[in-house]
Design an enzyme around this catalytic site. Structure first.
Site, mmCIF file in Angstrom:
data_model
loop_
_atom_site.group_PDB
_atom_site.id
_atom_site.type_symbol
_atom_site.label_atom_id
_atom_site.label_comp_id
_atom_site.label_asym_id
_atom_site.label_seq_id
_atom_site.Cartn_x
_atom_site.Cartn_y
_atom_site.Cartn_z
ATOM 1 N N CYS A 91 0.837 -1.258 -0.155
ATOM 2 C CA CYS A 91 0.063 -0.116 -0.018
ATOM 3 C C CYS A 91 0.835 1.357 -0.202
ATOM 4 O O CYS A 91 0.474 2.406 -0.324
ATOM 5 C CB CYS A 91 -0.911 -0.089 1.130
ATOM 6 S SG CYS A 91 -1.763 -1.602 1.347
ATOM 7 N N HIS A 343 -8.654 3.224 -2.882
ATOM 8 C CA HIS A 343 -7.570 2.772 -2.400
ATOM 9 C C HIS A 343 -6.845 1.853 -3.640
ATOM 10 O O HIS A 343 -6.510 0.759 -3.063
ATOM 11 C CB HIS A 343 -7.337 2.318 -1.032
ATOM 12 C CG HIS A 343 -6.104 1.656 -0.358
ATOM 13 N ND1 HIS A 343 -4.884 2.346 -0.966
ATOM 14 C CD2 HIS A 343 -5.816 0.945 0.509
ATOM 15 C CE1 HIS A 343 -3.928 1.737 -0.539
ATOM 16 N NE2 HIS A 343 -4.273 0.745 0.394
ATOM 17 N N CYS A 373 -1.070 2.982 6.273
ATOM 18 C CA CYS A 373 -0.695 1.429 6.805
ATOM 19 C C CYS A 373 -0.163 0.785 5.531
ATOM 20 O O CYS A 373 -0.485 0.958 4.518
ATOM 21 C CB CYS A 373 -1.647 0.909 7.597
ATOM 22 S SG CYS A 373 -3.318 0.561 6.843
#
Length: 387
Positions: A91, A343, A373
């Site tokens: 991520c 995302h 995160c």
């Protein structure tokens, strides 16, 4: 030590991954259009001086495989003399791209970089081809590879209720919708060609995934999706699945000034940190603490914060333990976050940083933090300073 600065930053609109506006647009195209956009917006820059293109992408297979950074840069017409590399910190991939460019500049290994990231989650699903080593189960909890369950665990550990999560998600959609209506995304969104529901070619100028009709009542009707029996995390309090890309022009400060280019922000400090994979969403806390210490500031010195909203159950514990619960409305995700915008994994780090810099300009702020995160237990953080 030389200073790394952000000269420009843009992103695509966020398209829905299921039958969305970018269903017929490849990830390389989304990336290449932004690369070209940065050059068009900054004509003082000679493309022949670009040292490297650093591009974040998580699922590096199918159209996103075989070094998408190079494929996209060639599509964009960037001179072949520039390098190109695709990076993967899950991520945090495109924030990792920011960090790699900044470190190169600070150590004299180049002065001009195009960085960014992409993820077309409609074409290359998040779990495509995933094959974890069976031995990992000896070192981490089995649920560590299941992001929704890690959010459930983190939320339970911190006493985060279903109602708190729903309220946080409603806020995300409301804030993102208001930012759209009021034109606060206009400076960061770079229009990309896509297709409407009827298949007609259109210029996409707005995010497709925001749901302004979201309410506490509509979210309350959703069932927990990851732990149906005892859970609190629903699809409505999780980041949306979306397709998108983001990009930045990162330069050595004196070089940018010599060319008369704008200095939109300076990179003040950077950090990564690890945490228990079973509560991977906690990573922003130790990463932020490191970044603040390196910048010589405290969390109270920050004017604006972008915290990636992987899940409401993940974001709220981070806000709580960073001591920010009392300033959420004034400082955190003021234009909404990933629950509303989505995302796209490799895109998000540079996306939240782009949104942060635009917010800092809008509010005439000095210091901002972007943090997120990372799956399997990491966090990444960057402190930006307007100069």
């Amino acid at each position: 030590m030389k200073q790394a600065v952000i000269v420009d930053c843009i992103r695509t609109p966020m398209g829905r991954s299921k039958a969305g506006v970018f269903r017929n647009v490849r990830a390389e195209t989304l990336s290449a259009e932004l690369m070209k956009g940065l050059l068009l917006r900054n004509p003082q820059l000679d493309p022949n001086t670009i040292e490297d293109v650093i591009w974040g992408c998580v699922q590096q297979t199918l159209e996103q495989g075989f070094n998408i950074a190079r494929n996209a840069s060639l599509l964009a017409g960037i001179p072949k003399t520039a390098g190109a590399v695709t990076v993967n910190r899950l991520c945090g991939s495109s924030m990792e791209a920011i960090h790699q460019a900044a470190r190169a500049i600070m150590t004299g290994m180049g002065d001009t970089f195009i960085i960014g990231g992409v993820e077309h989650m409609g074409h290359v699903p998040m779990n495509h081809g995933v094959d974890f080593h069976p031995g990992l189960a000896n070192n981490v909890a089995k649920a560590s590879g299941m992001m929704g369950l890690t959010a459930e665990m983190l939320g339970k550990l911190h006493g985060i209720t279903r109602e708190q999560q729903d309220a946080f998600a409603v806020r995300s959609h409301q804030r993102a919708h208001a930012a759209t209506v009021e034109g606060r995304f206009a400076k960061e969104i770079y229009g990309i060609e896509g297709h409407d529901a009827n298949g007609a070619l259109i210029k996409v100028l707005h995010d497709e995934v925001i749901r302004p009709e979201t309410s506490m009542e509509s979210l309350a009707a959703l069932r927990p999706v990851f732990d149906p029996a005892n859970g609190t995390v629903t699809a409505g309090t999780s980041s949306a699945l979306s397709d998108g890309a983001s990009a930045m022009l990162v330069m050595e400060e004196s070089k940018a000034r010599a060319l008369g280019l704008p200095i939109r922000a300076r990179i003040r400090s950077m950090a990564v940190a690890g945490c228990d994979a079973a509560i991977m969403g906690y990573g922003p806390v130790p990463a932020t603490q490191k970044a603040l210490a390196r910048a010589g500031i405290t969390v109270n010195d920050l004017d604006v914060i972008e915290l990636n909203e992987a899940f409401a159950a993940q974001s709220l514990p981070c806000v709580k333990d960073l001591g920010l619960l009392d300033v959420v409305e004034d400082k955190i995700n003021l234009n909404g976050g990933a629950i509303a915008l989505g995302h796209p994994l490799g895109c998000s780090g540079a996306r939240i940083s782009t949104t942060l810099i635009n917010l800092m300009e809008h509010k005439d702020a000095t210091l901002g933090l972007a943090t997120m995160c990372i799956g399997l237990g990491q966090g990444i953080a960057t402190v930006f300073e307007r100069v």
